[in-house]
Write a protein that holds these residues in place. Sequence first.
Motif, PDB file in Angstrom:
ATOM      1  N   GLU A  21      31.373  35.770  39.001  1.00  0.00           N
ATOM      2  CA  GLU A  21      31.431  36.435  37.697  1.00  0.00           C
ATOM      3  C   GLU A  21      30.363  35.825  36.786  1.00  0.00           C
ATOM      4  OE1 GLU A  21      33.605  38.750  36.591  1.00  0.00           O
ATOM      5  OE2 GLU A  21      34.908  38.816  38.352  1.00  0.00           O
ATOM      6  N   PHE A  67      35.488  26.562  40.847  1.00  0.00           N
ATOM      7  CA  PHE A  67      35.794  26.225  39.449  1.00  0.00           C
ATOM      8  C   PHE A  67      37.305  26.083  39.253  1.00  0.00           C
ATOM      9  CE2 PHE A  67      31.739  28.767  39.182  1.00  0.00           C
ATOM     10  CZ  PHE A  67      30.923  27.654  39.069  1.00  0.00           C
ATOM     11  N   ARG A  89      39.596  36.562  40.063  1.00  0.00           N
ATOM     12  CA  ARG A  89      39.914  35.148  40.235  1.00  0.00           C
ATOM     13  C   ARG A  89      41.419  34.895  40.343  1.00  0.00           C
ATOM     14  NH1 ARG A  89      36.676  30.943  36.918  1.00  0.00           N
ATOM     15  NH2 ARG A  89      37.603  29.804  38.654  1.00  0.00           N
ATOM     16  N   ARG A 134      38.665  35.745  28.212  1.00  0.00           N
ATOM     17  CA  ARG A 134      39.501  35.360  29.358  1.00  0.00           C
ATOM     18  C   ARG A 134      40.931  34.969  28.977  1.00  0.00           C
ATOM     19  NH1 ARG A 134      36.104  33.848  33.710  1.00  0.00           N
ATOM     20  NH2 ARG A 134      34.395  35.360  33.704  1.00  0.00           N
ATOM     21  N   HIS A 164      33.849  30.042  27.515  1.00  0.00           N
ATOM     22  CA  HIS A 164      35.112  29.325  27.305  1.00  0.00           C
ATOM     23  C   HIS A 164      35.011  28.371  26.119  1.00  0.00           C
ATOM     24  CE1 HIS A 164      35.945  29.786  31.884  1.00  0.00           C
ATOM     25  NE2 HIS A 164      36.826  30.524  31.251  1.00  0.00           N
ATOM     26  N   GLY A 247      29.008  27.776  35.482  1.00  0.00           N
ATOM     27  CA  GLY A 247      29.918  26.640  35.522  1.00  0.00           C
ATOM     28  C   GLY A 247      29.178  25.389  35.105  1.00  0.00           C
ATOM     29  N   CYS A 251      34.611  22.307  34.792  1.00  0.00           N
ATOM     30  CA  CYS A 251      35.220  23.397  35.552  1.00  0.00           C
ATOM     31  C   CYS A 251      35.414  23.089  37.028  1.00  0.00           C
ATOM     32  CB  CYS A 251      34.400  24.658  35.383  1.00  0.00           C
ATOM     33  SG  CYS A 251      32.696  24.413  35.732  1.00  0.00           S
TER      34      CYS A 251
HETATM   35  C1  CIR Z   1      33.496  32.674  35.822  1.00  0.00           C
HETATM   36  O1  CIR Z   1      32.850  33.467  35.146  1.00  0.00           O
HETATM   37  O2  CIR Z   1      34.725  32.689  35.864  1.00  0.00           O
HETATM   38  C2  CIR Z   1      32.738  31.654  36.646  1.00  0.00           C
HETATM   39  N1  CIR Z   1      31.515  32.241  37.117  1.00  0.00           N
HETATM   40  C3  CIR Z   1      32.448  30.412  35.866  1.00  0.00           C
HETATM   41  C4  CIR Z   1      33.688  29.678  35.472  1.00  0.00           C
HETATM   42  C5  CIR Z   1      33.383  28.392  34.783  1.00  0.00           C
HETATM   43  N2  CIR Z   1      34.600  27.755  34.426  1.00  0.00           N
HETATM   44  C6  CIR Z   1      34.697  26.831  33.489  1.00  0.00           C
HETATM   45  O3  CIR Z   1      33.727  26.489  32.839  1.00  0.00           O
HETATM   46  N3  CIR Z   1      35.905  26.328  33.266  1.00  0.00           N
END
Ligand code: CIR
Length: 260
Positions: A21, A67, A89, A134, A164, A247, A251
């Motif tokens: 994502e 992550f 996810r 999210r 985030h 990320g 994460c």
């Molecule tokens: C996402 O968009 O969910 C992942 N590509 C990246 C998630 C990163 N998570 C985080 O920083 N806690």
Amino acid sequence: MHPSSLIAITRDVSPSLAACELSFVERAPIDLDRAVEQHRAYRSALAALGCEVHDLPAQAEFPDAVFVEDVAIVVDEIAVMTRPGAPSRRGEGATVAPLLARWRSLRAIEAPGTLDGGDVLRIGRRVCVGESARSNAAGIAQLRALLAPHGYTVQGVPIHGCLHLKSAVTALADDTVLVQPAWVDRAAFAGYRIVEVDTAEEHAANVLRIGDRVISPACFPRTHARIRVAGVEVVAVDVSELQKAEGAVTCCSLVFTSAP
Ligand code: CIR
């Protein structure tokens, strides 16, 4: 009785990471071998800082499963399995839960709530949750109901321009936060000593605090200098390929004490 130890749960990089994502980062080619090597070095950094690292096998069907932070919130008393905001996810937590259950009694965020662990910043008994694409109001309200009996206050914090809350702010110490002021209002952290990221290092606010040190991506030397001036030691790790998947350092792990 065993002394309590620091546990870090991680998960190997998915072979399908390139299909991750992306929200605020342009898609760029990811060198998978390099990502795997960087993740290995990240786990070594955790171990060198005293963590007992429990590394789960990669999941080809979940590009973003490396992550692990996003699938659970661990506090001293319980762990809360999240319901990630991205539908792709939602299955990642199924293999994390049985491992976490070794140390914590599990709770869960239920539909229609959504919550990503990356939105949850805990400093002592204060829990800030990013009001992001999210994590929705129902998810934040459920987290509040689960944590309030254990003495935590849970507060929604608006964010803008990033994925985030912890893209925009993390803790350097119990009284000090590292902030990207373009993405979160500094006023939400009135009462804390505030260190701002260097303006040339947009994504530098995400650091992983382990004891009195922080892990931070190697590409942010100017912000590292500011962190050191604030009296906190920095351990730099190269996570360039994971950054292309939006990320960074918090994460990729769930870090908590085995027996608080
Ligand atoms: C996402 O968009 O969910 C992942 N590509 C990246 C998630 C990163 N998570 C985080 O920083 N806690």
